[in-house]
Design an enzyme around this catalytic site. Structure first.
Site, PDB file in Angstrom:
ATOM      1  N   GLN A  99       0.847  -1.194   0.000  1.00  0.00           N
ATOM      2  CA  GLN A  99       0.000   0.000   0.000  1.00  0.00           C
ATOM      3  C   GLN A  99       0.884   1.246   0.000  1.00  0.00           C
ATOM      4  O   GLN A  99       1.688   1.445   0.904  1.00  0.00           O
ATOM      5  CB  GLN A  99      -0.935   0.046   1.215  1.00  0.00           C
ATOM      6  N   TYR A 191      -6.154  10.853   4.329  1.00  0.00           N
ATOM      7  CA  TYR A 191      -4.776  11.127   3.946  1.00  0.00           C
ATOM      8  C   TYR A 191      -4.736  11.930   2.635  1.00  0.00           C
ATOM      9  O   TYR A 191      -5.758  12.411   2.163  1.00  0.00           O
ATOM     10  CB  TYR A 191      -3.984   9.821   3.891  1.00  0.00           C
ATOM     11  N   ARG A 238      -7.743   2.196  -2.603  1.00  0.00           N
ATOM     12  CA  ARG A 238      -8.576   2.112  -1.393  1.00  0.00           C
ATOM     13  C   ARG A 238      -9.254   3.458  -1.158  1.00  0.00           C
ATOM     14  O   ARG A 238      -8.601   4.511  -1.176  1.00  0.00           O
ATOM     15  CB  ARG A 238      -7.713   1.746  -0.184  1.00  0.00           C
ATOM     16  N   GLY A 327      -9.695  -7.233   9.176  1.00  0.00           N
ATOM     17  CA  GLY A 327      -8.550  -6.528   9.721  1.00  0.00           C
ATOM     18  C   GLY A 327      -8.035  -7.109  11.012  1.00  0.00           C
ATOM     19  O   GLY A 327      -7.198  -8.016  11.040  1.00  0.00           O
ATOM     20  N   ARG A 328      -8.560  -6.588  12.139  1.00  0.00           N
ATOM     21  CA  ARG A 328      -8.022  -6.987  13.441  1.00  0.00           C
ATOM     22  C   ARG A 328      -8.064  -8.485  13.714  1.00  0.00           C
ATOM     23  O   ARG A 328      -7.195  -8.994  14.418  1.00  0.00           O
ATOM     24  CB  ARG A 328      -8.726  -6.211  14.552  1.00  0.00           C
TER      25      ARG A 328
END
Length: 725
Positions: A99, A191, A238, A327-328
């Site tokens: 990424q 971002y 993304r 994810g987690r």
């Protein structure tokens, strides 16, 4: 029906063994010079069972870094470090994309070249958004850092933008050199790319700002440059539509992100990675928007967020997604695909080791052993009071866990949501309660958070006892597999509503003089449990903070509306409570933290038939916090002035209506958003208001929340959702 999650998928020319994605997760383990380490290679190699792995955000330049200990991909040493990672993944039969990340404004001068300011689309500060720095240069292993407000950025000059585009292209070339199978552009989570896309973060007047076409231009140019290096089918992007992470807000998000999807489809990128809101009380992404995205983008769509196996299968079957990011769950379950397919219990990660450190909480999680693990027992939650701030957060938290089915019970109709079944019932009516719960024979855990308000303390007992009794009596008969009943209480059980009480209050303290409904409920429940297989827990939060609308006890929204109206009137923000309340020690409980603590107590072995205080873990005085709140609203904090909000704000409905019209706010009924009387109640406590939370911590519940951020995050949400100006 076959679960598509475990079937093969083609991503351009790449054959993927399943549709499970390990999405980017910052773990902050890079070495000196932001170089990937052998430990990182081991971490990614362990998780190569995913159909596709996407690395943590990897800055394309020093200018693109916003957090300490994150890896880069702009130096030869960094490329060499990443070669160890890709070799480990490929040796284990995996596929991995890098990424590519530029944080834009979300940085600090200590991380920037020559100590300069960060750059962005525009010179706009995201108030309250913090970045992580290492002021002592101790490194990731020491894990001693500090969160600080990001620095005010400067706007990129038009002539500088092609240089940043070149940085992305160079990073893509370095990624291929390091052995990656492709790259993902990070256009989400507030971002740099996101700062160009969202209208609220971009006030440029050149070719990169203003119109939607202009705001898409930076992403388009970056994507074209990276495609020229890597090939379209080895490039993904993304995005995080319909969210407001890290201070980015768009005035028309559906229009913007459908245009993004259409543009990326035209450019031919290999996949679109949709990052859904994944915090505990986040609203679900509307099905209509998912379908529109599918119509705009014809190739692979990856969806990441609050997914468990059942929800993932539904998204794949519906055609909204082709792959699902978990994810987690990947943190503590390195062999997650095997565990999901076997249907076994997932391990829980240790949040204290998420960022920075060594192997602990990173590469030391064991893999699943069929011999020792066995099949998991299914768990079904019945959340009673699902419309309230506590109930809503319980539902949302349970949806993040891989092995729960959820049913919610509420007085008012609730819309169906993915994996949640809602029941409307009158809990004061025993017959109606019994009839409505007939379909709940599979329930294993009851999370009881229902509440009926009454004008006097004594009057609270009858209705609240009746509702609990009706639910428990019915579910005991209906659900033979019942294991646990969780009872939500509060500090009234310590007599906090009556006046000064012994602090810090402990679970072993004597009950106050009756009548008091919390203690009465616990005594009745304990009597019902005797001789039965199920057990109970009593959860005791302080004042609960959350963002649920139309909840009378929403203190954050009350303060936000109060401040907004005073600002409109040109008045300072005055604390309206008693003088002593301004100086008293106080604590609160974040609704998301409370949900985690409640489920923890329900699942913990040997925790049955006990009470637990659950709070954020920090203390504050309004005298310290109130000026910070005023500053957030760009107001002066006036001297405290004791007044009744219920009286003083009764005639402000017309003002609020005028503000809704003036600022284009979403219309919500002024009288039902929250209760001014509740504010008067909280601000009247001119005595210390805290309890001892060490019992839960000694037993293993270590979560905590910064109370200041507990207010500021909902404020941001209320503003982005156009509830306040």
């Amino acid at each position: 029906m076959k679960n598509l999650l475990f079937s093969e998928h083609r991503l351009g020319s790449i054959r993927l063994k399943n549709r499970i994605v390990m999405p980017p997760m910052t773990r902050s383990r890079a070495g000196a010079g932001n170089v990937p380490t052998p430990l990182m290679a081991a971490y990614y190699g362990q998780r190569a069972g995913a159909g596709l792995q996407i690395t943590e955000g990897t800055q394309i330049s020093q200018q693109g870094q916003g957090y300490a200990w994150t890896p880069g991909i702009y130096s030869e040493a960094q490329v060499a470090g990443w070669k160890q990672v890709t070799a480990a993944v490929h040796a284990a039969g995996g596929v991995i994309f890098a990424q590519l990340w530029h944080v834009g404004r979300l940085s600090h001068h200590s991380l920037q070249p020559n100590g300069g300011p960060p750059v962005s689309s525009s010179a706009l500060l995201a108030r309250g958004v913090r970045v992580f720095i290492d002021p002592e240069n101790g490194g990731a292993e020491a894990a001693n850092g500090e969160q600080v407000q990001h620095d005010m950025p400067r706007a990129l000059e038009t002539a500088e933008i092609p240089l940043v585009v070149e940085d992305f292209a160079r990073a893509a070339a370095n990624a291929l050199k390091a052995g990656f199978d492709g790259v993902e552009l990070h256009g989400a989570n507030g971002y740099l790319i996101n700062q160009f896309l969202d209208s609220g973060a971009n006030n440029r007047t050149d070719a990169y700002g203003g119109s939607l076409e202009n705001r898409l231009r930076f992403l388009e140019e970056v994507t074209q440059a990276v495609i020229a290096v890597a090939g379209a089918d080895r490039v993904g992007v993304r995005i995080s539509p319909l969210t407001t992470l890290n201070g980015t807000v768009d005035a028309h998000p559906e229009e913007t992100y459908l245009a993004v999807a259409s543009m990326l489809d035209r450019l031919g990128v290999g996949y679109l990675h949709v990052a859904e809101a994944d915090w505990d009380d986040a609203p679900p992404m509307p099905d209509a928007f998912r379908e529109s995205l599918r119509q705009c983008f014809s190739r692979t769509i990856i969806c990441s967020g609050h997914y468990n196996s059942a929800k993932a299968a539904h998204a794949l079957q519906a055609g909204w997604a082709d792959m699902i990011g978990f994810g987690r769950p990947f943190i503590a379950n390195p062999d997650l695909p095997a565990r999901l397919e076997a249907g076994v219990q997932l391990a829980e990660p240790d949040p204290a080791t998420f960022f920075g450190g060594g192997a602990g909480g990173y590469t030391d999680y064991p893999v699943y052993s069929a011999a020792s693990a066995g099949k998991r027992k299914p768990k079904t939650a019945l959340v009673v009071g699902a419309a309230g701030v506590i109930g809503q957060n319980l539902v949302q938290h349970l949806l993040t866990l891989p092995d729960w089915n959820v049913t919610g019970v509420a007085r008012r109709p609730m819309p169906g949501c993915g994996n949640v079944r809602y029941i409307q019932a009158d809990l004061l009516d025993a017959t109606d309660t019994r009839q409505k719960l007939e379909i709940c024979s599979e329930v294993t855990h009851v999370f009881y958070a229902a509440y009926q308000d009454r004008p006097g303390w004594a009057e609270l007992v009858a209705p609240n006892m009746t509702m609990l009794q009706n639910v428990v009596t019915a579910i005991q008969e209906i659900a033979p597999g019942l294991r646990h009943i969780s009872l939500m209480q509060g500090y009234k059980v310590y007599g906090a509503h009556l006046g000064a009480f012994p602090t810090p209050a402990r679970e072993t303290d004597a009950a106050p003089m009756p009548p008091e409904f919390n203690y009465a409920q616990q005594q009745w429940l304990a009597g019902q449990q005797e001789g039965r297989a199920w057990n109970w827990s009593a959860i005791r939060p302080s004042v609960v903070g959350g963002s649920a609308l139309h909840n009378p006890m929403n203190l954050a929204l009350l303060i936000a509306v109060y401040a907004s109206m005073l600002k409109e009137l040109g008045l300072p923000l005055r604390f309206p409570g008693k003088p002593g309340a301004y100086q008293a020690l106080f604590e609160m409980t974040d609704a998301r933290l409370l949900a985690k603590g409640t489920v923890w107590a329900a699942e913990r072995e040997n925790a049955g038939n006990q009470a637990y205080n659950i709070s954020n873990g920090d203390l504050f005085r309004w005298s310290r916090l109130w000026p910070r709140i005023a500053d957030w609203f760009s107001m002066q904090a006036g001297n405290p002035l004791h007044m009744s909000l219920e009286v003083m704000m009764a005639d402000k409905k017309q003002l609020w209506s005028a503000m809704q019209k003036k600022y284009g706010l979403v219309k919500h009924d002024y009288d039902s958003l929250f209760s001014w009387a509740f504010g008067d109640f909280v601000f009247s406590w001119d005595y210390d208001f805290l309890a001892d939370g060490s019992k839960a911590r000694r037993a293993g519940f270590h979560e905590y929340v910064d109370t200041e951020q507990m207010f500021f995050e909902p404020f941001e949400g209320f503003r982005s959702d156009k509830i306040i100006p």
